[in-house]
Design a protein around this motif. Structure first.
Motif, PDB file in Angstrom:
ATOM      1  N   PRO A 215      -0.486  36.257  55.524  1.00 40.85           N
ATOM      2  CA  PRO A 215       0.543  35.462  56.195  1.00 40.85           C
ATOM      3  C   PRO A 215      -0.064  34.164  56.725  1.00 40.85           C
ATOM      4  CG  PRO A 215       0.566  37.735  56.964  1.00 40.85           C
ATOM      5  CD  PRO A 215      -0.680  37.569  56.156  1.00 40.85           C
ATOM      6  N   TRP A 233       5.562  37.012  62.305  1.00 37.21           N
ATOM      7  CA  TRP A 233       4.882  36.164  61.326  1.00 37.21           C
ATOM      8  C   TRP A 233       5.892  35.724  60.281  1.00 37.21           C
ATOM      9  CZ3 TRP A 233       4.449  41.348  62.035  1.00 37.21           C
ATOM     10  CH2 TRP A 233       4.915  42.171  61.001  1.00 37.21           C
ATOM     11  N   GLN A 235       6.794  34.960  56.013  1.00 39.77           N
ATOM     12  CA  GLN A 235       6.556  35.535  54.696  1.00 39.77           C
ATOM     13  C   GLN A 235       5.352  34.902  54.008  1.00 39.77           C
ATOM     14  OE1 GLN A 235       8.414  37.926  52.820  1.00 39.77           O
ATOM     15  NE2 GLN A 235       6.841  37.722  51.265  1.00 39.77           N
ATOM     16  N   SER A 236       4.504  35.742  53.395  1.00 34.44           N
ATOM     17  CA  SER A 236       3.410  35.234  52.577  1.00 34.44           C
ATOM     18  C   SER A 236       3.979  34.608  51.310  1.00 34.44           C
ATOM     19  CB  SER A 236       2.446  36.367  52.207  1.00 34.44           C
ATOM     20  OG  SER A 236       1.949  37.004  53.365  1.00 34.44           O
ATOM     21  N   TYR A 245       3.668  44.637  54.679  1.00 36.71           N
ATOM     22  CA  TYR A 245       2.687  44.188  55.669  1.00 36.71           C
ATOM     23  C   TYR A 245       2.243  45.385  56.494  1.00 36.71           C
ATOM     24  CZ  TYR A 245       4.628  39.543  54.736  1.00 36.71           C
ATOM     25  OH  TYR A 245       5.054  38.383  54.123  1.00 36.71           O
ATOM     26  N   ARG A 350       9.511  41.196  59.418  1.00 35.69           N
ATOM     27  CA  ARG A 350       8.570  40.114  59.694  1.00 35.69           C
ATOM     28  C   ARG A 350       8.177  40.127  61.168  1.00 35.69           C
ATOM     29  NH1 ARG A 350       9.015  40.959  55.287  1.00 35.69           N
ATOM     30  NH2 ARG A 350       9.589  39.608  53.533  1.00 35.69           N
ATOM     31  N   VAL A 367      -2.653  40.626  61.175  1.00 38.94           N
ATOM     32  CA  VAL A 367      -1.631  41.037  60.207  1.00 38.94           C
ATOM     33  C   VAL A 367      -2.184  40.867  58.796  1.00 38.94           C
ATOM     34  CG1 VAL A 367       0.733  40.708  59.386  1.00 38.94           C
ATOM     35  CG2 VAL A 367       0.177  40.247  61.784  1.00 38.94           C
ATOM     36  N   THR A 369      -1.297  41.290  54.464  1.00 36.53           N
ATOM     37  CA  THR A 369      -0.329  41.449  53.385  1.00 36.53           C
ATOM     38  C   THR A 369      -0.854  42.478  52.393  1.00 36.53           C
ATOM     39  OG1 THR A 369       0.195  39.093  53.602  1.00 36.53           O
ATOM     40  CG2 THR A 369       1.037  40.217  51.659  1.00 36.53           C
TER      41      THR A 369
END
Length: 442
Positions: A215, A233, A235-236, A245, A350, A367, A369
């Motif tokens: 992220p 956070w 979105q990647s 996540y 999120r 955090v 991903t």
């Protein structure tokens, strides 16, 4: 005359039997050993005794927790080969067996002298060009004899590490791509495969050791609440095989929860081969300012002081109160130690609320991903934040220095008269609406 005619008929029939008849009275005899010519090119491909691609099948098996070997499902095989299993050298097994077509030819195969080399590599590994084949990067799993294979009542299996499938040399655990297991079948002992390129029996396998994008570091926020922290956070980007996540946290040098929520969301050397990984804790390495920030001070010693145990620069930036103070990640976060997982797998969320914490105690939060292969993005930085006594998160945010206006809590706290006024106007509107309807009826 009748006798002479009978002799002619007998001679004609005898000639047909010797020469051959279009009616198929005489069948051709097969050559059980077959013939080959040139540099590995089989000239007896029409001979049912010669092996062809369709005679063979291959499949992969994995070892389960109980020690038994289980055949991969299509989904498992597609997403099994990840970075952690490559690094740990996790063992898999290849099973070779005959198709129904090949099984029907087993008797013929027992009379042959073919050798089968089981290889990992691209099509050049089974080229009929010696120069091309010698330049190819091929890894040999094993060699078997076709006749012995046909006579055996059991299917042969071959065990090898996952790392052999990764990259050209089979050791690039951070690579992503497709690898092939091929059978190089030599029918005449010249060392050149007789089933070349696409004609060779092949099993293709996808592998992915690339971790997904984390992220956006600037988007991660840790907001203090009463005995809780709210983590959010964005979105990647660019994660094609996105899975979800997971949030990591620690209290000082220790994991927060006795029982971690980790349940296989991702895979690392710590989860796959813990015996090969040195135990890591926050006390290892030079943590610099983070060590000072993690000095745990009890609430009794600092009643009302929400800045206790915070670094000297914690109050220089007003955003620190709502976001948390950023530091380089310590070892357990960088290694994604599952003991420090503080959330379930978050597929669509999120944000997450971590509860059961202690007010005025500093916690570290990060955090990661996750992708479908079980790879996790590295955590290179963490945020330090402390829960504080508040009635709700918005009040905690404001008390800690947040300057954003609005929100349900601000409406609920200051807007009672406004709400009453709105209700009053609504009642007046209903009265006028009723009067208007009665007038229309008249």
């Amino acid at each position: 005359m009748r006798g002479v005619r009978s002799v002619y008929v007998a001679v004609a029939l005898l000639t047909m039997c010797i020469v051959g008849s279009p009616l198929g009275f005489v069948q051709a005899q097969t050559n059980p050993t077959g013939t080959t010519t040139g540099t590995g090119g089989a000239s007896g491909t029409a001979n049912p005794g010669v092996p062809v691609k369709a005679d063979f099948l291959m499949r992969l098996l994995r070892k389960k927790d109980n020690g038994e070997w289980s055949v991969f499902s299509d989904f498992e095989q597609k997403y099994y080969f990840n970075n952690a299993r490559c690094q740990c050298g996790t063992q898999i097994r290849l099973e070779l067996y005959f198709s129904s077509q090949g099984a029907a030819k087993k008797t013929l195969f027992t009379q042959r002298k073919d050798t089968i080399k089981i290889l990992i590599g691209d099509a050049a590994c089974v080229s009929n060009n010696p120069t091309t084949m010698s330049a190819a990067a091929c890894r040999t799993i094993d060699n078997i004899n076709l006749a012995a294979f046909a006579r055996s009542p059991d299917r042969p299996t071959f065990t090898f590490p996952v790392s052999w499938l990764f990259g050209r040399e089979g050791n690039a655990c951070g690579a992503q791509g497709q690898q092939s297991i091929r059978l190089a079948i030599d029918t005449n002992g010249d060392g050149i495969p007789d089933l070349n390129d696409d004609a060779a029996p092949t099993l293709s396998v996808d592998y992915d050791g690339q971790p997904p994008s984390p992220p956006d570091r600037e988007s991660i926020k840790v907001t203090p609440g009463n005995e809780a922290l709210e983590v959010s956070w964005q979105q990647s980007q660019g994660v094609a095989d996105f899975r979800g996540y997971t949030v990591f946290c620690s209290r000082g040098e220790f994991s927060v929860f006795k029982e971690s929520p980790y349940d296989g969301q991702f895979h690392t050397p710590t989860t796959e081969c813990p015996g090969k990984v040195v135990s890591q804790s926050l006390s290892q390495g030079d943590l610099g300012p983070l060590r000072q920030a993690l000095t745990v001070v009890t609430p009794d010693d600092n009643a009302g002081n929400t800045d206790a145990a915070a670094p000297d620069d914690a109050g220089t930036d007003e955003s620190n109160a709502s976001k948390g103070v950023e530091y380089g990640a310590p070892d357990p976060f960088r290694s994604l130690n599952p003991a420090y997982v503080c959330s379930d797998l978050l597929r669509t969320q999120r944000s997450v609320r971590i509860t059961g914490l202690q007010n005025n105690i500093p916690y570290l939060v990060g955090v990661a991903t996750l992708d479908l292969n079980g790879n996790a993005s590295p955590i290179t930085s963490v945020l330090l934040q402390k829960p504080i006594p508040t009635r709700d998160f918005f009040d905690g945010y404001k008390r800690a220095g947040g300057d954003a206006s609005g929100g349900f809590c601000s409406v609920g706290g200051r807007g009672r008269i406004g709400v009453a006024s709105l209700l009053g106007w609504a009642m007046v509107a209903l009265v006028f609406r009723g009067i208007a309807r009665r007038r229309r009826k008249r």
